[in-house]
Write a protein that holds these residues in place. Structure first.
Motif, PDB file in Angstrom:
ATOM      1  N   UNK A 109     -21.955   0.181  -5.141  1.00 26.75           N
ATOM      2  CA  UNK A 109     -21.181  -0.371  -4.026  1.00 26.75           C
ATOM      3  C   UNK A 109     -19.822   0.326  -4.024  1.00 26.75           C
ATOM      4  N   UNK A 110     -19.479   0.869  -2.873  1.00 29.60           N
ATOM      5  CA  UNK A 110     -18.252   1.651  -2.781  1.00 29.60           C
ATOM      6  C   UNK A 110     -17.093   0.786  -2.289  1.00 29.60           C
ATOM      7  N   UNK A 111     -15.902   1.081  -2.800  1.00 31.16           N
ATOM      8  CA  UNK A 111     -14.691   0.414  -2.352  1.00 31.16           C
ATOM      9  C   UNK A 111     -13.561   1.428  -2.354  1.00 31.16           C
ATOM     10  N   UNK A 112     -12.890   1.550  -1.238  1.00 31.68           N
ATOM     11  CA  UNK A 112     -11.756   2.469  -1.127  1.00 31.68           C
ATOM     12  C   UNK A 112     -10.599   1.777  -0.432  1.00 31.68           C
ATOM     13  N   UNK A 113      -9.388   2.084  -0.901  1.00 33.60           N
ATOM     14  CA  UNK A 113      -8.194   1.555  -0.237  1.00 33.60           C
ATOM     15  C   UNK A 113      -7.190   2.704  -0.047  1.00 33.60           C
ATOM     16  N   UNK A 114      -6.480   2.636   1.063  1.00 24.29           N
ATOM     17  CA  UNK A 114      -5.550   3.705   1.422  1.00 24.29           C
ATOM     18  C   UNK A 114      -4.103   3.251   1.316  1.00 24.29           C
ATOM     19  N   UNK A 115      -3.864   2.184   0.576  1.00 23.87           N
ATOM     20  CA  UNK A 115      -2.525   1.621   0.463  1.00 23.87           C
ATOM     21  C   UNK A 115      -1.808   2.071  -0.805  1.00 23.87           C
ATOM     22  N   UNK A 116      -2.488   2.889  -1.628  1.00 25.85           N
ATOM     23  CA  UNK A 116      -1.864   3.350  -2.863  1.00 25.85           C
ATOM     24  C   UNK A 116      -1.704   2.265  -3.907  1.00 25.85           C
ATOM     25  N   UNK A 117      -2.501   1.210  -3.808  1.00 28.17           N
ATOM     26  CA  UNK A 117      -2.380   0.104  -4.747  1.00 28.17           C
ATOM     27  C   UNK A 117      -2.888   0.490  -6.130  1.00 28.17           C
ATOM     28  N   UNK A 118      -2.151   0.040  -7.159  1.00 28.13           N
ATOM     29  CA  UNK A 118      -2.586   0.293  -8.536  1.00 28.13           C
ATOM     30  C   UNK A 118      -3.726  -0.628  -8.940  1.00 28.13           C
ATOM     31  N   UNK A 119      -3.639  -1.883  -8.516  1.00 29.52           N
ATOM     32  CA  UNK A 119      -4.588  -2.884  -8.994  1.00 29.52           C
ATOM     33  C   UNK A 119      -5.756  -3.049  -8.036  1.00 29.52           C
ATOM     34  N   UNK A 120      -6.957  -3.024  -8.591  1.00 31.60           N
ATOM     35  CA  UNK A 120      -8.152  -3.270  -7.787  1.00 31.60           C
ATOM     36  C   UNK A 120      -9.082  -4.216  -8.527  1.00 31.60           C
ATOM     37  N   UNK A 121      -9.867  -4.948  -7.738  1.00 29.94           N
ATOM     38  CA  UNK A 121     -10.663  -6.040  -8.293  1.00 29.94           C
ATOM     39  C   UNK A 121     -12.032  -6.076  -7.622  1.00 29.94           C
ATOM     40  N   UNK A 122     -13.027  -6.586  -8.369  1.00 29.58           N
ATOM     41  CA  UNK A 122     -14.326  -6.937  -7.786  1.00 29.58           C
ATOM     42  C   UNK A 122     -14.590  -8.417  -8.069  1.00 29.58           C
ATOM     43  N   UNK A 123     -14.968  -9.122  -6.988  1.00 30.80           N
ATOM     44  CA  UNK A 123     -15.351 -10.524  -7.102  1.00 30.80           C
ATOM     45  C   UNK A 123     -16.810 -10.676  -6.664  1.00 30.80           C
ATOM     46  N   UNK A 124     -17.497 -11.636  -7.273  1.00 33.41           N
ATOM     47  CA  UNK A 124     -18.841 -11.999  -6.849  1.00 33.41           C
ATOM     48  C   UNK A 124     -18.778 -13.381  -6.228  1.00 33.41           C
TER      49      UNK A 124
END
Lengths: 113, 112
Positions: free
Chosen positions: B21-36
């Protein structure tokens, strides 16, 4: 798939009435709180936030109240509309845990026309 | 509007398949998370990252793995999907420090 966790409580209100959704948080070190709205099939969307040095904050038709004494957060929605029907989650930012955002269990709001 | 994107939005696959599952962000955020999240249920944190080459497991045990080779990209992989993996997977990102968590629209996975 197998369900994880609890089913969400439901609040049913008449269109035009005010809604109050409550949330109890757990950590006295929490310094920032957010309310999210999640519509069916979508990701949660930011509604309003409040920092721990405040006890009330107002947005458009929404107000968040924070009572640090009893660790309680509430979201008030004025003149509830059918488009407000969704699941509402509160989240607390725990400052001494690396600014981890922890979500509450959520409440389903159903608006009757 | 948040600039965080998830693909695929919907996926139906057979047992034993490998999926990412792909996730991309263009905001330059350091923190990323996956929730179920199962329909109508709570959000459960399964993985998070505080920056490139940083990944941690969340509160809910998961058989998935994640990687963070680039700031903007945080894919989640299941090596061998099972029906118990059927759920919605939500990706989110946040800037350094406290502040709003931005969510993607989710990837709804069904494993037959």
């Amino acid at each position: 798939g197998e369900s994880v966790g609890l089913h969400l409580p439901t609040l049913s209100v008449q269109e035009g009435d005010n809604s109050i959704i409550n949330c109890a948080y757990s950590n006295s070190a929490s310094d920032y709180f957010i309310w999210y709205k999640q519509e069916s099939g979508k990701g949660p969307q930011f509604i309003i936030d409040i920092r721990s040095n405040m006890d009330k904050r107002q947005g458009q038709r929404v107000t968040v109240l924070l009572n640090k004494t009893v660790k309680h957060l509430s979201l008030q929605i004025a003149a509830t509309q059918p488009g407000d029907s969704a699941v509402y989650f509160c989240a607390e930012n725990i400052n001494n845990a690396g600014n981890m955002l922890t979500f509450g269990g959520g409440t389903r709001l159903m608006v009757k026309p | 509007e948040a600039d965080i994107y998830q693909t695929p939005r919907y996926l139906v696959i057979g047992t034993g398949k490998k999926i990412t599952l792909e996730c991309s962000q263009t905001m330059g955020h350091d923190k990323m998370y996956w929730y179920q999240q199962d329909p109508g249920m709570e959000l459960h944190l399964i993985h998070y990252s505080y920056g490139v080459n940083s990944t941690e497991k969340g509160d809910l045990s998961s058989e998935s793995t994640v990687s963070r080779i680039r700031t903007e990209h945080f894919p989640l992989t299941l090596e061998s999907a099972r029906p118990s993996h059927t759920s919605q997977y939500l990706c989110a990102s946040r800037s350094r420090g406290a502040g709003e968590l931005f969510f993607g629209e989710g990837s709804r996975l069904t494993v037959l």
